[in-house]
Design a protein around this motif. Structure first.
Motif, PDB file in Angstrom:
ATOM      1  N   THR A  26      -3.596   5.512  -1.014  1.00 10.64           N
ATOM      2  CA  THR A  26      -4.409   6.477  -0.280  1.00 10.64           C
ATOM      3  C   THR A  26      -3.732   7.834  -0.368  1.00 10.64           C
ATOM      4  OG1 THR A  26      -5.104   4.759   1.274  1.00 10.64           O
ATOM      5  CG2 THR A  26      -5.458   7.027   1.937  1.00 10.64           C
ATOM      6  N   GLU A  58      -8.507  11.776  -0.044  1.00 10.31           N
ATOM      7  CA  GLU A  58      -9.451  10.835   0.549  1.00 10.31           C
ATOM      8  C   GLU A  58      -9.596  11.015   2.054  1.00 10.31           C
ATOM      9  OE1 GLU A  58      -9.031   6.683  -1.261  1.00 10.31           O
ATOM     10  OE2 GLU A  58      -7.095   7.602  -1.720  1.00 10.31           O
ATOM     11  N   ALA A 108       0.849  -1.197   0.000  1.00  5.95           N
ATOM     12  CA  ALA A 108       0.000   0.000   0.000  1.00  5.95           C
ATOM     13  C   ALA A 108       0.877   1.236   0.000  1.00  5.95           C
ATOM     14  CB  ALA A 108      -0.910   0.015   1.214  1.00  5.95           C
ATOM     15  N   VAL A 139      -2.904  -1.035  -3.222  1.00  2.00           N
ATOM     16  CA  VAL A 139      -3.845   0.039  -2.896  1.00  2.00           C
ATOM     17  C   VAL A 139      -3.068   1.328  -2.636  1.00  2.00           C
ATOM     18  CG1 VAL A 139      -5.481  -1.580  -1.870  1.00  2.00           C
ATOM     19  CG2 VAL A 139      -3.900  -0.344  -0.401  1.00  2.00           C
ATOM     20  N   ILE A 145      -7.678   4.563   6.227  1.00  2.00           N
ATOM     21  CA  ILE A 145      -8.237   4.263   4.903  1.00  2.00           C
ATOM     22  C   ILE A 145      -7.444   3.157   4.219  1.00  2.00           C
ATOM     23  CG2 ILE A 145      -8.681   5.202   2.602  1.00  2.00           C
ATOM     24  CD1 ILE A 145      -9.119   7.940   4.051  1.00  2.00           C
ATOM     25  N   ALA A 146      -6.105   3.227   4.332  1.00  2.00           N
ATOM     26  CA  ALA A 146      -5.268   2.174   3.737  1.00  2.00           C
ATOM     27  C   ALA A 146      -5.590   0.812   4.337  1.00  2.00           C
ATOM     28  CB  ALA A 146      -3.798   2.510   3.937  1.00  2.00           C
ATOM     29  N   GLN A 182      -8.407  -0.108   5.714  1.00  2.00           N
ATOM     30  CA  GLN A 182      -9.728  -0.516   5.241  1.00  2.00           C
ATOM     31  C   GLN A 182      -9.639  -1.113   3.841  1.00  2.00           C
ATOM     32  OE1 GLN A 182     -12.186   2.986   5.529  1.00  2.00           O
ATOM     33  NE2 GLN A 182     -12.091   3.039   7.766  1.00  2.00           N
ATOM     34  N   LYS A 183      -8.861  -0.480   2.972  1.00  2.00           N
ATOM     35  CA  LYS A 183      -8.714  -0.987   1.604  1.00  2.00           C
ATOM     36  C   LYS A 183      -8.005  -2.338   1.583  1.00  2.00           C
ATOM     37  CE  LYS A 183      -8.716   3.445  -0.852  1.00  2.00           C
ATOM     38  NZ  LYS A 183      -7.960   4.341  -1.773  1.00  2.00           N
TER      39      LYS A 183
END
Length: 220
Positions: free
Chosen positions: A132, A136, A105, A130, A149-150, A152-153
């Motif tokens: 971020t 975002e 990520a 992914v 957020i990272a 979660q992805k």
């Protein structure tokens, strides 16, 4: 062993910190603020939402904070972004991490359009699962939004990931989400500052991490 590695870009994979600091310094001067390069340099790693309040009063932020940030962004893209280069062995490090079974990520305080260019500059677009960006997140580093957020992805918890960053702000943000951080010195912050912020290991840069990969927390 962690399931994912979450990398910062500026200062960790890309030699860009001084260029960002110069652009911020020039923006501050243009809008009438007596802020030195050194003062700005110490704050790089934060997004503009957390950097600007360090130097501008609340009234100045309301008056021209957004205008200053927008001018800085365009100035940086036009003059300094073409000068950015990756540190040594960046694709090698990410390849090695993927070969070890890690998801990759990117968690950056950069805006989305800048991040997209950075992926190409570093030649890592196809190696990343992914990303971020600041666009975002409600708040940038050292707040937790970008890491949350990272995670979660990636569909994992913080204890299953390891971060790689160059600034205390990376380690502070990661630590609040239970993500351990490996610090790299190539962004210009001292080992002492990185360890005080919570880094569990510190290496000179991506090439050293690649060369000593089996010794690092990326494998533990």
């Amino acid at each position: 062993m962690p399931r994912a590695a979450i990398f910062d870009l500026d200062g960790a994979l890309l030699d860009s910190i001084d260029l960002h600091a110069i652009a911020w310094h020039e923006a501050m001067v243009r809008f009438g603020h007596d802020v030195s390069f050194e003062q700005i340099r110490s704050q790089i790693g934060k997004g503009g939402d957390n950097l600007i309040p360090v130097f501008l009063s609340e009234s100045a932020q309301r008056d021209h904070g957004e205008e200053l940030d927008a001018w800085r962004s365009q100035h940086f893209k036009a003059k300094y972004l073409p000068l950015i280069r990756p540190f040594s062995a960046v694709p090698d490090l990410l390849h090695r991490a993927r070969d070890a079974g890690l998801l990759i990520a990117i968690a950056s305080s950069a805006k989305r359009d800048e991040l997209e260019k950075y992926l190409d500059i570093a030649a890592i677009r196809k190696l990343v699962d992914v990303t971020t960006s600041a666009d975002e997140a409600h708040e940038s580093k050292p707040e937790t939004d970008i890491f949350e957020i990272a995670l979660q992805k990636l569909a994992i918890t913080g204890s299953c990931a390891l971060a790689v960053g160059d600034s205390p702000y990376d380690a502070e943000a990661a630590g609040k989400t239970k993500v351990r951080t490996i610090g790299v010195l190539c962004g210009g912050f001292t080992e002492n500052l990185l360890r005080q912020a919570g880094c569990v290991e510190v290496y000179p840069g991506p090439a050293a991490l690649f060369a000593r990969f089996e010794e690092t927390f990326l494998t533990k």
